[in-house]
Design an enzyme around this catalytic site. Structure first.
Site, PDB file in Angstrom:
ATOM      1  NE  ARG A 138      -3.615  -2.190   2.770  1.00  0.00           N
ATOM      2  CZ  ARG A 138      -3.379  -3.326   3.417  1.00  0.00           C
ATOM      3  NH1 ARG A 138      -2.191  -3.513   3.997  1.00  0.00           N
ATOM      4  NH2 ARG A 138      -4.294  -4.269   3.502  1.00  0.00           N
ATOM      5  CE  LYS A 165      -7.568  -0.674   5.709  1.00  0.00           C
ATOM      6  NZ  LYS A 165      -8.337  -0.939   4.472  1.00  0.00           N
ATOM      7  CG  HIS A 229      -4.939   0.113  -3.932  1.00  0.00           C
ATOM      8  ND1 HIS A 229      -4.201   0.114  -2.766  1.00  0.00           N
ATOM      9  CD2 HIS A 229      -5.915  -0.796  -3.731  1.00  0.00           C
ATOM     10  CE1 HIS A 229      -4.726  -0.737  -1.899  1.00  0.00           C
ATOM     11  NE2 HIS A 229      -5.765  -1.305  -2.472  1.00  0.00           N
ATOM     12  NE  ARG A 232      -3.208  -3.967  -1.288  1.00  0.00           N
ATOM     13  CZ  ARG A 232      -2.723  -4.688  -0.273  1.00  0.00           C
ATOM     14  NH1 ARG A 232      -1.426  -4.855  -0.164  1.00  0.00           N
ATOM     15  NH2 ARG A 232      -3.518  -5.225   0.616  1.00  0.00           N
ATOM     16  CG  HIS A 255      -6.387  -9.128   1.865  1.00  0.00           C
ATOM     17  ND1 HIS A 255      -6.681  -9.622   0.612  1.00  0.00           N
ATOM     18  CD2 HIS A 255      -6.231  -7.791   1.698  1.00  0.00           C
ATOM     19  CE1 HIS A 255      -6.696  -8.638  -0.259  1.00  0.00           C
ATOM     20  NE2 HIS A 255      -6.434  -7.517   0.377  1.00  0.00           N
ATOM     21  CE1 TYR A 264      -7.048  -7.633  -6.438  1.00  0.00           C
ATOM     22  CE2 TYR A 264      -6.950  -8.722  -4.322  1.00  0.00           C
ATOM     23  CZ  TYR A 264      -6.831  -7.590  -5.083  1.00  0.00           C
ATOM     24  OH  TYR A 264      -6.506  -6.389  -4.493  1.00  0.00           O
TER      25      TYR A 264
END
Length: 282
Positions: A138, A165, A229, A232, A255, A264
């Site tokens: 990120r 995150k 992004h 990514r 994640h 995805y």
């Protein structure tokens, strides 16, 4: 001791945002402050369902931005209910707007990624673009990197410790080629110095990274508002196409659940029932 009967809107916002990431604090604070202005700066306990609905109708941004804004205020109501500031949570009665899934449009081909990389104008920018893609970082994670977060591996590649995150830490491995390019930038930097340095000598600002990627994509003649992004997203899609296990991709992306990573798989399906039907060209 906190008196929930006299707490101000600003105090409530500060308590709600405590411990969140800098980017989340910045965005959510703006949503909350604009919400309170819209309802006449009345205390949250006096806000009505109609106030909430009128504010939602007044939002002029995209469906995705509306969804984030409404989700933020619903979160604020939930927090206030837990804290005892309000007796009932009106947020549960407000449905967040459904955003159209545009993920497939934000996945570049492998050739397009190469073109973006090759249209960087200097070694630092090239490394930034390559790292966003190969390490699936990120923007905030990339900008925060210090040299102490980078470790050599015996195979000639490297390991990057990423503080991501939700205050989660993960390790990402990269190959020999990009590792050499990263280390070429080090010069006499110390372990606590930023990997990517701003003009003022501190960490590079995320807005500059957005500009670097956007301009490189523009020079590569790629349509769309290409952002970091997108790289990514492209990493995730391409690694799955090449056989990477989804649980490994989940760890690389940071994640919290493999269910998030599975988006995805749906963005670029490999099969569809329509392909089993006869075609005039067959």
């Amino acid at each position: 001791m906190l008196n929930t009967n006299t707490i101000s809107n600003t105090e409530l916002i500060n308590l709600w945002l405590h411990g969140k990431s800098a980017n989340t604090i910045d965005g959510y604070r703006r949503y909350a402050e604009r919400f309170f202005i819209s309802v006449g700066n009345k205390p949250l306990k006096d806000v009505t369902l109609m106030d909430f609905q009128l504010w939602e109708v007044s939002l002029k941004s995209s469906d995705n931005s509306k969804r984030v804004a409404v989700g933020a205020i619903k979160s604020l109501f939930s927090f206030a209910k837990e804290l005892g500031v309000i007796s009932s949570n009106l947020g549960i009665l407000v449905k967040s707007p459904t955003a159209i899934n545009r993920l497939a449009e934000r996945i570049l081909t492998e050739e397009e990624v190469k073109n973006v990389i090759n249209h960087a104008t200097n070694p630092r920018d090239r490394v930034i673009i390559r790292l966003l893609y190969y390490a699936a970082l990120r923007v905030s994670e990339l900008c925060a990197l210090k040299w102490r977060d980078l470790k050599d591996r015996k195979d000639g590649g490297g390991q990057i410790t990423v503080f991501g995150k939700g205050d989660k830490t993960r390790a990402v491995l990269v190959g020999k080629g990009i590792w050499r390019e990263i280390n070429d930038l080090k010069d006499y930097a110390g372990k606590d110095d930023p990997v990517f340095v701003s003009g003022q000598g501190g960490h590079l600002h995320r807005s500059m990274v957005f500009l670097i990627v956007k301009n490189a994509a523009k020079r590569a003649k790629i349509e769309g508002n290409v952002s970091p992004h997108w790289l990514r997203h492209s990493h995730a899609s391409h690694s799955l196409d090449r056989g990477a296990p989804i649980h490994l991709l989940q760890k690389t992306l940071g994640h919290s659940s493999v269910a998030i990573t599975e988006m995805y798989l749906h963005a670029k399906p490999t099969d569809s029932s329509g392909l089993y039907l006869p075609d005039d060209d067959d």
